[in-house]
Design a protein around this motif. Structure first.
Motif, mmCIF file in Angstrom:
data_model
loop_
_atom_site.group_PDB
_atom_site.id
_atom_site.type_symbol
_atom_site.label_atom_id
_atom_site.label_comp_id
_atom_site.label_asym_id
_atom_site.label_seq_id
_atom_site.Cartn_x
_atom_site.Cartn_y
_atom_site.Cartn_z
ATOM 1 N N TYR A 145 0.817 -1.213 0.000
ATOM 2 C CA TYR A 145 0.000 0.000 0.000
ATOM 3 C C TYR A 145 0.854 1.267 0.000
ATOM 4 O O TYR A 145 1.712 1.442 0.857
ATOM 5 C CB TYR A 145 -0.892 0.043 1.245
ATOM 6 C CG TYR A 145 -2.086 -0.874 1.221
ATOM 7 C CD1 TYR A 145 -2.506 -1.500 0.064
ATOM 8 C CD2 TYR A 145 -2.815 -1.092 2.385
ATOM 9 C CE1 TYR A 145 -3.609 -2.332 0.057
ATOM 10 C CE2 TYR A 145 -3.924 -1.928 2.392
ATOM 11 C CZ TYR A 145 -4.313 -2.549 1.225
ATOM 12 O OH TYR A 145 -5.406 -3.377 1.224
ATOM 13 N N GLY A 221 -0.798 -1.358 -11.815
ATOM 14 C CA GLY A 221 -0.502 -0.695 -10.553
ATOM 15 C C GLY A 221 0.985 -0.729 -10.225
ATOM 16 O O GLY A 221 1.561 0.279 -9.768
ATOM 17 N N LEU A 225 3.313 2.603 -9.785
ATOM 18 C CA LEU A 225 4.039 2.872 -8.543
ATOM 19 C C LEU A 225 5.545 2.941 -8.791
ATOM 20 O O LEU A 225 6.241 3.772 -8.193
ATOM 21 C CB LEU A 225 3.710 1.797 -7.506
ATOM 22 C CG LEU A 225 4.302 2.005 -6.102
ATOM 23 C CD1 LEU A 225 3.975 3.389 -5.557
ATOM 24 C CD2 LEU A 225 3.788 0.924 -5.146
ATOM 25 N N GLU A 228 6.293 6.241 -10.274
ATOM 26 C CA GLU A 228 6.294 7.268 -9.235
ATOM 27 C C GLU A 228 7.600 7.252 -8.451
ATOM 28 O O GLU A 228 8.197 8.303 -8.182
ATOM 29 C CB GLU A 228 5.114 7.075 -8.291
ATOM 30 C CG GLU A 228 5.072 8.075 -7.134
ATOM 31 C CD GLU A 228 3.839 7.918 -6.280
ATOM 32 O OE1 GLU A 228 2.738 8.116 -6.818
ATOM 33 O OE2 GLU A 228 3.976 7.587 -5.081
ATOM 34 N N PHE A 236 -0.021 8.516 -6.847
ATOM 35 C CA PHE A 236 -0.589 8.195 -5.532
ATOM 36 C C PHE A 236 -0.302 9.277 -4.489
ATOM 37 O O PHE A 236 -0.498 9.051 -3.303
ATOM 38 C CB PHE A 236 -0.024 6.838 -5.064
ATOM 39 C CG PHE A 236 -0.176 5.745 -6.084
ATOM 40 C CD1 PHE A 236 -1.415 5.179 -6.339
ATOM 41 C CD2 PHE A 236 0.912 5.297 -6.819
ATOM 42 C CE1 PHE A 236 -1.565 4.185 -7.294
ATOM 43 C CE2 PHE A 236 0.780 4.299 -7.776
ATOM 44 C CZ PHE A 236 -0.469 3.748 -8.015
ATOM 45 N N GLN A 237 0.151 10.450 -4.914
ATOM 46 C CA GLN A 237 0.445 11.549 -4.010
ATOM 47 C C GLN A 237 -0.690 12.557 -4.038
ATOM 48 O O GLN A 237 -0.941 13.199 -5.061
ATOM 49 C CB GLN A 237 1.765 12.220 -4.408
ATOM 50 C CG GLN A 237 2.973 11.299 -4.316
ATOM 51 C CD GLN A 237 4.250 11.987 -4.757
ATOM 52 O OE1 GLN A 237 4.392 13.195 -4.628
ATOM 53 N NE2 GLN A 237 5.195 11.211 -5.284
ATOM 54 N N GLY A 242 -2.827 12.984 -7.066
ATOM 55 C CA GLY A 242 -2.965 11.540 -7.026
ATOM 56 C C GLY A 242 -3.829 11.104 -5.857
ATOM 57 O O GLY A 242 -4.379 11.927 -5.123
ATOM 58 N N ASP A 243 -3.950 9.801 -5.663
ATOM 59 C CA ASP A 243 -4.737 9.262 -4.552
ATOM 60 C C ASP A 243 -4.265 7.849 -4.270
ATOM 61 O O ASP A 243 -4.234 7.011 -5.184
ATOM 62 C CB ASP A 243 -6.228 9.258 -4.891
ATOM 63 C CG ASP A 243 -7.102 9.079 -3.663
ATOM 64 O OD1 ASP A 243 -6.741 8.243 -2.802
ATOM 65 O OD2 ASP A 243 -8.130 9.763 -3.549
ATOM 66 N N SER A 244 -3.890 7.575 -3.017
ATOM 67 C CA SER A 244 -3.382 6.245 -2.677
ATOM 68 C C SER A 244 -4.455 5.173 -2.803
ATOM 69 O O SER A 244 -4.141 3.985 -2.941
ATOM 70 C CB SER A 244 -2.813 6.256 -1.250
ATOM 71 O OG SER A 244 -3.803 6.631 -0.315
ATOM 72 N N LEU A 246 -6.221 4.681 -5.305
ATOM 73 C CA LEU A 246 -6.134 4.113 -6.648
ATOM 74 C C LEU A 246 -5.366 2.799 -6.612
ATOM 75 O O LEU A 246 -5.746 1.836 -7.289
ATOM 76 C CB LEU A 246 -5.450 5.098 -7.593
ATOM 77 C CG LEU A 246 -5.152 4.577 -9.009
ATOM 78 C CD1 LEU A 246 -6.438 4.164 -9.716
ATOM 79 C CD2 LEU A 246 -4.394 5.619 -9.823
ATOM 80 N N TRP A 247 -4.287 2.757 -5.821
ATOM 81 C CA TRP A 247 -3.534 1.500 -5.710
ATOM 82 C C TRP A 247 -4.407 0.406 -5.129
ATOM 83 O O TRP A 247 -4.393 -0.732 -5.608
ATOM 84 C CB TRP A 247 -2.295 1.688 -4.844
ATOM 85 C CG TRP A 247 -1.635 0.375 -4.510
ATOM 86 C CD1 TRP A 247 -1.860 -0.411 -3.418
ATOM 87 C CD2 TRP A 247 -0.685 -0.341 -5.308
ATOM 88 N NE1 TRP A 247 -1.114 -1.563 -3.468
ATOM 89 C CE2 TRP A 247 -0.381 -1.542 -4.621
ATOM 90 C CE3 TRP A 247 -0.070 -0.081 -6.521
ATOM 91 C CZ2 TRP A 247 0.529 -2.475 -5.126
ATOM 92 C CZ3 TRP A 247 0.836 -1.008 -7.026
ATOM 93 C CH2 TRP A 247 1.121 -2.199 -6.321
#
Length: 827
Positions: A145, A221, A225, A228, A236-237, A242-244, A246-247
């Protein structure tokens, strides 16, 4: 030709190179299947040792056995190994070994692809094990995660090992899924309709389609990552759009179907072995197949089941909770069919049956706890506790390991030709069953008392000490039982105590071949008229050995088999397989160089590795085909059929279609991520969209239409007997124009590190650039083949294969152009 002479001739044609060198050149499915099984068993041993280290650490409070950093690596690698390096590869190995024998054919659809998949698995697994040996293994949990796995919280190389190593390993799973899907649908004994297929083949067909649609979201995914971490693309930031979460969506779009990808093949083994142990046929064959299909479909609607505590809206919670409980229905259909089969027959308590009974007890308990965690209020209480860990092990160990052990004991005489001499199996089963339930019932208990997952220690006053000690003792008892299983298998291999041809009196075709199994499987291919051909015709093995079936004449000296019509099983195409080659291991090694260059951040090597992969791929496909029309070939019984190069849908066409299913799923997951961030993430839409570029859009539209249209015209001209060279050249020009268009798109894209929107645009453009380049290479290859004389009006298969890829390129180009430029045009 008598049976012995035929056996010698076929053995010379199909056998691998003798000695250890044969491991690196074999493409025979039996050899590669055994290699998969042995390697997966080794990883199971490593994962089991890690589990024992975890239980040793938790046996007492304040244990100094392993510090927090090492403990994090232990539980991360334990989960990673068991899920990615043991469970799926073990299923692949068993299916690779068994499916051609069950289906009445001589090999799988793509023998070299099978070998390539194995070596990707071998090298990817070695990469992860090396990280463990050097103390730089992944340490953020097997689900990785973010933001925990981002550059800020995980600056080392540990997380990169997981992201890159697992992606490397998953190439193997995709290869196997394409292999199994095409083999089950098209490579069967004549007369074997879909309704007459062995039930295990149905389960593997369902699972293969699940892999093709379930693994790509995790691959995507992992790519995002790693981008990133390596290049600062902020998918995911939160602060950069971004948005974690999504992972989590991408991971569990894979993760929940993964549970059923593991369970369903094991259920297929139960459905195969249980009727034999009960001296009857499977009750409700069609219902069992329908239940497996329903379970597969439902599993893709349950991924939010793992995200109940992330702030999902109440309507979503209600929907996914109901769906999670509904999944019990097709599972119950299978369980009741198995119980009815035992009731209908006369069960005997032999060793495979013991493990099936162990499976029943364990899996039903795991299913009940699964229904419990599907209820949202209960899940809120036990989420991330040892209760969930125990539930997972009940489902995966009970639903997988017990059936696999039953399958190993059931099919071991087929592999070795021996029957058991030392009776260690019963004692081993007792220790495994007792140790497992002591271990994980105690974990359910301590989880309800509040013990969290992934903690390295606890306080004496928590009241968990005695329960954890009991759980650890049970774990070591189970490990001792599994050790006895290994000893028993090694003794079976070492002690020659010959078993009869069909020791279980089964009715399926794998018991009609010599034992231990011959490299060619069947001296001649059978005509199948029912699901239990050996029960219908007990002398079938002798008839096939005499050459009374199809392809009974080995005079051609070629590796030959048949492709059949999907529905009816009527012979359609003569398959001529390639011989042994080291190309798969070399290609896998070069693929490994590509991944290692990404891992160690030596990017100067990466383009050379890509070029080497392309060159080896070119050589791979160039070796196929013929420069002369062979015409329809006799296969026996007065039947004439064309070879695979002289049909419109050769094996490569079918493989391309199902590979593109996985490809389209990955692309669809990318569009899902784009839409998800647009809807959920803060800062979307950004102040400035990608500026519309009329030259780029015109170049893309013109290039893709010329590429697809030129390929279609080439197919038509070839069918009419005209020279397709001009049309192929036009298609190549269009594909190269599309390459330029996507390069222009990337050149004009905003800086990827500034916002997740910009990064998404870059990934979309890169996806298009990759496929435009790939299609250009395919069309260039087609032009070279046409000039070299491999393509004629009759030898048309390669044109149809490229046509499939051109159509896919046409569709994705349109979607990419819309996603990139439409918001700017509308805004």
């Amino acid at each position: 030709m008598n049976a012995l002479a035929r056996h010698r001739k076929l053995t010379a044609i199909w056998s691998s190179e003798p000695g250890w060198k044969g491991w690196f050149s074999t493409v025979n499915h039996s050899d590669v299947g055994r290699m998969f099984i042995v390697t997966a068993a080794f990883h199971f041993l490593v994962g089991g040792i890690l589990a024992m280290l975890i239980r040793a650490q938790l046996a007492t409070p304040h244990s100094a056995f392993a510090g927090p950093e090492i403990y994090s690596q232990l539980f991360t690698m334990h989960g990673t190994i068991m899920m990615f390096l043991f469970a799926i590869p073990m299923i692949e190995g068993l299916a690779i070994y068994l499916l051609p024998k069950m289906l009445g054919t001589r090999d799988l659809a793509y023998p070299r692809l099978t070998a390539y998949g194995y070596w990707c698995y071998f090298f990817g697994g070695a990469m992860l094990l090396i990280s463990l040996l050097f103390g730089i293994a992944p340490d953020s949990g097997w689900f990785m995660y973010p933001p925990l796995t981002g550059r800020i919280h995980s600056p080392g190389i540990n997380t990169d090992f997981w992201l890159i190593g697992i992606t490397f390993v998953e190439i193997s799973a995709i290869c196997a899924a394409v292999e199994f899907t095409v083999s089950i649908l098209k490579y069967r004994a004549p007369g074997m309709t879909l309704a007459k297929m062995p039930v295990f083949a149905w389960y593997m067909l369902v699972v293969s389609l699940m892999i093709l649609t379930g693994f790509p979201p995790l691959i995507l995914g992992s790519i995002l990552l790693e981008l990133e971490r390596a290049f600062g693309m902020p998918f995911f930031q939160v602060e950069l759009g971004g948005d974690s979460l999504l992972w989590q969506h991408l991971f569990w779009l894979f993760g929940h179907p993964e549970v059923y990808i593991i369970f369903l093949p094991a259920a297929g083994m139960v459905s195969t072995i249980l009727p034999v142990m009960s001296s009857t046929t499977l009750l409700g064959y069609r219902w069992v197949v329908a239940a497996a299909v329903a379970l597969a479909i439902l599993s893709f609607g349950l991924w939010v089941h793992h995200m109940f505590t992330t702030g999902i809206p109440h309507m979503g919670l209600a929907f996914f909770s109901a769906a999670s409980t509904l999944v019990a229905v097709p599972t119950a259909v299978q369980v009741f069919a198995w119980i009815g089969t035992m009731w209908k027959g006369s069960p005997t308590l032999r060793l495979p049956m013991l493990h099936i009974l162990g499976f029943f007890v364990t899996f039903v308990i795991g299913g009940l706890t699964g229904v419990m965690v599907a209820v949202v209020p209960f899940d809120w209480q036990v989420h991330d506790t040892a209760f969930v860990t125990a539930h997972l092990h009940y489902v995966l160990f009970g639903g997988f390991v017990f059936p696999v052990l039953a399958g190993i004991y059931y099919w071991l005489p087929l592999v070795t030709g021996n029957r058991r001499f030392f009776r260690l199996g019963e004692m081993a089963f007792a220790l495994i069953f007792l140790g497992f339930h002591v271990t994980f019932l105690a974990m359910h208990w301590v989880g309800l008392m509040g013990q969290r997952r992934r903690i390295s220690t606890y306080l004496p006053e928590d009241g968990w000490t005695v329960i954890n000690l009991i759980s650890s003792v049970g774990g070591f008892v189970m490990a001792f039982g599994l050790t006895l299983v290994l000893i028993g298998i090694l003794l079976n291999l070492a002690v020659r105590h010959r078993a009869r041809r069909n020791p279980w009196r089964s009715g399926t075709l794998e018991w009609a071949i010599p034992r231990p199994s011959a490299a060619y499987n069947f001296a001649s291919l059978p005509q199948v008229n029912s699901r239990e051909p050996l029960w219908d015709n007990p002398v079938l093995p002798a008839e096939l050995a005499r050459g009374d079936g199809y392809l009974g004449d080995a005079a051609t000296g070629r590796r030959e088999s048949l492709m059949v019509d999907i529905a009816t099983g009527k012979p359609e195409q003569l398959v001529i397989y390639p011989a042994n080659t080291r190309l798969p291991v070399i290609l896998a090694a070069v693929t490994g160089v590509f991944f290692v260059s990404l891992l160690v951040k030596i990017y100067v090597i990466t383009p050379f590795a890509i070029a080497a992969v392309a060159a080896l791929g070119w050589r791979w496909v160039w070796q196929l085909g013929s420069r002369q029309d062979l015409g329809d070939q006799p296969i026996g019984h007065g039947v004439l059929i064309p070879p695979i190069a002289e049909v419109s849908r050769p094996p490569g066409w079918w493989g391309s279609v199902f590979l593109l299913v996985a490809n389209a799923t990955l692309f669809g997951s990318l569009l899902f991520g784009y839409a998800f961030l647009w809807t959920i993430a803060p800062g979307w839409p950004p102040p400035a969209f990608m500026e519309p570029s009329l030259p780029t859009m015109l170049a893309a539209a013109g290039g893709v239409m010329l590429a697809a249209g030129g390929t279609a015209i080439a197919v038509r001209k070839n069918q009419n007997g005209s020279n397709p060279a001009v049309a192929i050249s036009a298609a190549l020009t269009g594909a190269l124009g599309l390459v330029v268009a996507f390069a222009m798109m990337l050149w004009n894209a905003p800086p990827a590190a500034e916002h997740a929107y910009n990064a998404t645009i870059v990934v979309l453009g890169s996806y298009g650039l990759f496929h435009a380049t790939l299609t250009s290479l395919m069309v260039l290859f087609l032009l070279a083949r046409q000039r070299a004389g491999y393509i004629s009006q009759r030898r048309r298969g390669e044109l149809s294969i490229v046509m499939v890829w051109a159509i896919y390129l046409f569709v994705v180009t349109g979607l990419i152009i819309l996603a990139v430029y439409l918001p700017g045009l509308v805004g």
